[in-house]
Write an enzyme that holds these catalytic residues in place. Structure first.
Site, PDB file in Angstrom:
ATOM      1  N   HIS A  37       0.824  -1.202   0.000  1.00  0.00           N
ATOM      2  CA  HIS A  37       0.000   0.000   0.000  1.00  0.00           C
ATOM      3  C   HIS A  37       0.870   1.270   0.000  1.00  0.00           C
ATOM      4  O   HIS A  37       0.711   2.151  -0.852  1.00  0.00           O
ATOM      5  CB  HIS A  37      -0.916  -0.032   1.236  1.00  0.00           C
ATOM      6  N   GLU A  38       1.798   1.334   0.949  1.00  0.00           N
ATOM      7  CA  GLU A  38       2.631   2.538   1.061  1.00  0.00           C
ATOM      8  C   GLU A  38       3.545   2.682  -0.151  1.00  0.00           C
ATOM      9  O   GLU A  38       3.852   3.795  -0.580  1.00  0.00           O
ATOM     10  CB  GLU A  38       3.444   2.530   2.362  1.00  0.00           C
TER      11      GLU A  38
END
EC number: 3.4.17.19
Lengths: 509, 509
Positions: free
Chosen positions: B271-272
């Protein structure tokens, strides 16, 4: 109620300190987390903060705040408003602020900019020169730095020689005469001790190494034993270990792992933790106080005396080895007794490298560099002659000769950044550490016994009470006299080395 | 040659950006390295920088620089000095600068200070209230934040409703009507899909976990496969994962290890990393360009669309599980096929917690919060009634009921910092991600095939070329229309969920 002039000055100092600590945070991140491609932008961030800092530290507003606080203080002294220690402290704070301010102000801003550029260019040029073993390519940068620093010393216009003027920010009130006086006995005695060490036939220690995670674990055990509180101290890794304070309750150290040198990490950790303990013991009183001169370290020599104390007087002691060796054995090292660890912690062989030098030969490295930088700045040694002079003195004092300038006069970073006057601090730190330890032993008993009975907290408590809390209220020589009742002298350090050699020769038989 | 007005404005923006990036560095350090006791001083450092930033962003000097650059640009346009795309970009930059400046300037500085205080007090109060499950103790802080943010919206004086005005910095040009239009089909369809999911009798996955170092290794493999260059990207751990850009070539992400949830770290990293890839793909052109609006992310929804893309479209895909499962098996996990890993990566159970919600129920969480904050700001919902309303809507939409407010309306941090208008971005990100993927597949073929043949670089290249490089030149809806040729719609997201459920039910039989 409106604020007193003292409070207004404190507010100003606090904002300056906030900026300074932001600068330190950027530096910490640069050395512990930043990806390499971030360098350029980081350089620009640092320049921006440096510009702001210099502006604050030399502003008219600051000058007026100091003046007003001083006259307020003089009035309250007449009215006898405060207790006398507080008055003394406050006057000392004002004196130091005036001194620092006058230094900042007497410099032509143009020179400040030129110096900053020359330092950064010098540093880059030195890195290349060292890599390529090409002293000639570094000469012009070094010449320029010497010229600019000489000009700086002229502008500062102090009643001191050029080298002494430049040494002041590191070591207040240091003179060349005093350096000679303190170093001469060492220059005579250390070569004799080195010869003696050569007669000791140490049990050859085998080559061994430890996994990174094991080395980290050993450092954790060490710092736990030595009162680390994770709530206010953080640890990371960086290519060059350092200690830094980012706020009144925010202390950081770094350490490093060196392949093939399984004790390097532990000793670097001990060393940097010593620096940090000094910072942690400085008078804080309040966030605001943190920003005043008295809340700051007095000199690099005193700082170094504290790091060397934990590295050499504690971590390299026989008692420490006796109480700690089993952690190494548990980690899988070929260490099966206190003697084993102690011998590994104390190899004595004169070499060419200062950073890796043992306690015996270390002082000679410092003397060579100190003499050379005084010669460069004051006694007409030309930059071209530096490599020859370097090699000559190494052969004379340590009996070794560099193969090339990378091993020789290009090894240290300091001169490439125009940092003259810093080197003696390293050796003065050894002397101060030894002399303070003597008094500590008079007060608490033999340090070896304290370590053996794991009474580290007593040792730290003594340093906190007797050394750390003075901040900049005393310079290093005043501090030593205050704590030990005697003038700083190299005797104690030589005594310590003598005893250590004696013990090593017994154990190695 | 003297600088053009455009260059002078660029210099000014660059210094502002340097300060902003220093603020980000302090934030990064605070969350990754800082010992807890450093918080107070860090808070003061951050306030100092925030004050400087606000002063720069609302200064008369800035206003003049913008005006002069604009009139210079208008002149050169008449003289036809530039190619047209450059002129368009420059005008867009000026428009955005004027817009941002006017927002900063129309705010009473007193309100800015009060808001900063209320946010920090609100955050502390929320932490306590959540810990003690005591909504009542949080109510006054929430009321105050609502009042101040309403006042802010009044001062901004835009032709939008209060909630819309506050949402602008996150989602330019978003309206409540548009939110309803986009969310209504989801509100109808998602509960049906959830019911359908309940009929799938997933192979029950056993409870299992992995060692921290193994989880870290899996993340390294993932990021290596996904084109991470350690020269410009750093990774660390923090309690809440985030992505941050500290300079034009300095990208950082954090991840976290959650005990008992061995996939949490991998998915958080994915995600990051998606956020970071978007930042890395923004138009930089030069250090200076980095400081202009067009070099920045256009909206939180677009940002989220990129992180969700890598998390859900790639890391949670069947092909990814098929190509990656053996790394888990090697690490000792009870994963013995792509099916195993895929089922573990895609559990569908509606719960109370937004952050841990699955892709199906996630949207309903967002809708509940979005509706509630509009009700609070614009439709007279009283703070006292918030817990009841929350619980009622949870029961209605998700069929679950919080045992207490800590599980319920106290779970998210946003409102405690007065952050209204942010929530829809999370769901809009899902919709944008799905719609972009559809076009990507039209251009490159099925995404599952690309992942299976490990042609990740093709996927990334497509995003770079078609999505990332626009910066703020297009808002999120304009971007979607430009890339996909269609208006943003929830259809693609629902289609994607349908297909996934279908496939999961086949595999679980």
């Amino acid at each position: 109620m409106s604020k007193s002039a003292w409070q207004l000055l404190g507010d100003y100092l606090k904002d300056t300190q906030l900026l300074g600590s932001i600068q330190s945070t950027l530096y910490w991140d640069q050395n512990t987390s930043m990806p390499i491609a971030g360098s350029n932008w980081r350089g620009e961030q640092l320049s921006l903060i440096a510009k702001q800092l210099h502006a604050r530290q030399s502003s008219e507003q600051f000058e007026i705040l100091i003046k007003e606080a001083k006259s307020e203080l003089q009035n309250s002294k007449e009215k006898d408003d405060f207790e006398s220690q507080l008055i003394t402290d406050r006057f000392r704070n004002i004196d130091l602020l005036e001194q620092d301010f006058n230094r900042q102000k007497s410099l032509d801003p143009q020179l400040v900019v030129e110096l900053a550029t020359a330092k950064s260019e010098g540093y880059m040029c030195w890195q290349e020169a060292r890599k390529n073993n090409d002293f000639k390519s570094f000469s012009p940068a070094l010449k320029k730095l010497i010229a600019l620093r000489t000009e700086q010393s002229n502008q500062l216009c102090e009643e001191r020689s050029c080298w002494e003027t430049l040494a002041q920010p590191f070591e207040p009130n240091l003179t060349i005469d005093r350096v000679s006086e303190l170093f001469e006995p060492l220059q005579k005695r250390l070569p004799e001790l080195i010869q003696k060490a050569e007669t000791i036939t140490n049990k050859k220690s085998e080559k061994w190494d430890l996994a990174i995670s094991d080395q980290e674990k050993l450092c954790q055990i060490l710092l736990n034993d030595w009162s680390r509180d994770p709530a206010n101290t953080a640890i990371a890794k960086s290519p060059h270990p350092f200690s830094i304070t980012l706020g009144p309750d925010d202390y950081r150290i770094t350490t490093r792992i060196v392949k093939g040198q399984p004790l390097s990490c532990l000793l670097a950790t001990a060393h940097e933790w010593g620096h940090s303990l000094y910072e942690q013991g400085l008078p804080s009183k309040s966030h605001q106080w943190f920003a005043w001169p008295l809340g700051q370290a007095t000199s690099m020599a005193v700082h170094e005396s504290q790091s060397l104390f934990w590295e050499n007087r504690i971590a390299r002691s026989f008692s420490f080895a006796k109480s700690f060796w089993h952690h190494f054995e548990n980690a899988g090292a070929p260490i099966h007794s206190g003697d084993d660890l102690w011998i590994n912690l104390n190899p004595f062989t004169p070499g060419l490298n200062r950073v890796e030098a043992d306690e015996l030969s270390y002082g000679l490295h410092i003397m060579i560099r100190t003499e050379l930088e005084i010669d460069l700045l004051e006694r007409g040694l030309s930059v071209e002659d530096l490599p020859n002079e370097w090699n000559k003195r190494y052969l004379h004092l340590l009996g070794v000769s560099p193969k090339n300038d990378t091993e020789g006069c290009l090894q240290d970073v300091h001169w490439s950044e125009g940092m003259f006057g810093y080197f003696p601090s390293y050796l003065l730190g050894h002397l101060i550490s030894a002399q303070l330890t003597k008094t500590l032993e008079e007060d608490l008993g033999k340090i070896e016994n304290l370590i053996e009975s794991t009474e580290i907290s007593k040792i730290l408590g003594w340093l906190r009470k007797n050394v750390h809390h003075y901040g900049r209220s005393l310079d290093s020589e005043e501090l030593v006299r205050k704590v030990t009742g005697a003038k700083l002298s190299p005797t104690y350090f030589l005594e310590y080395l003598d005893n250590k050699l004696e013990k090593l020769s017994t154990i190695s038989k």
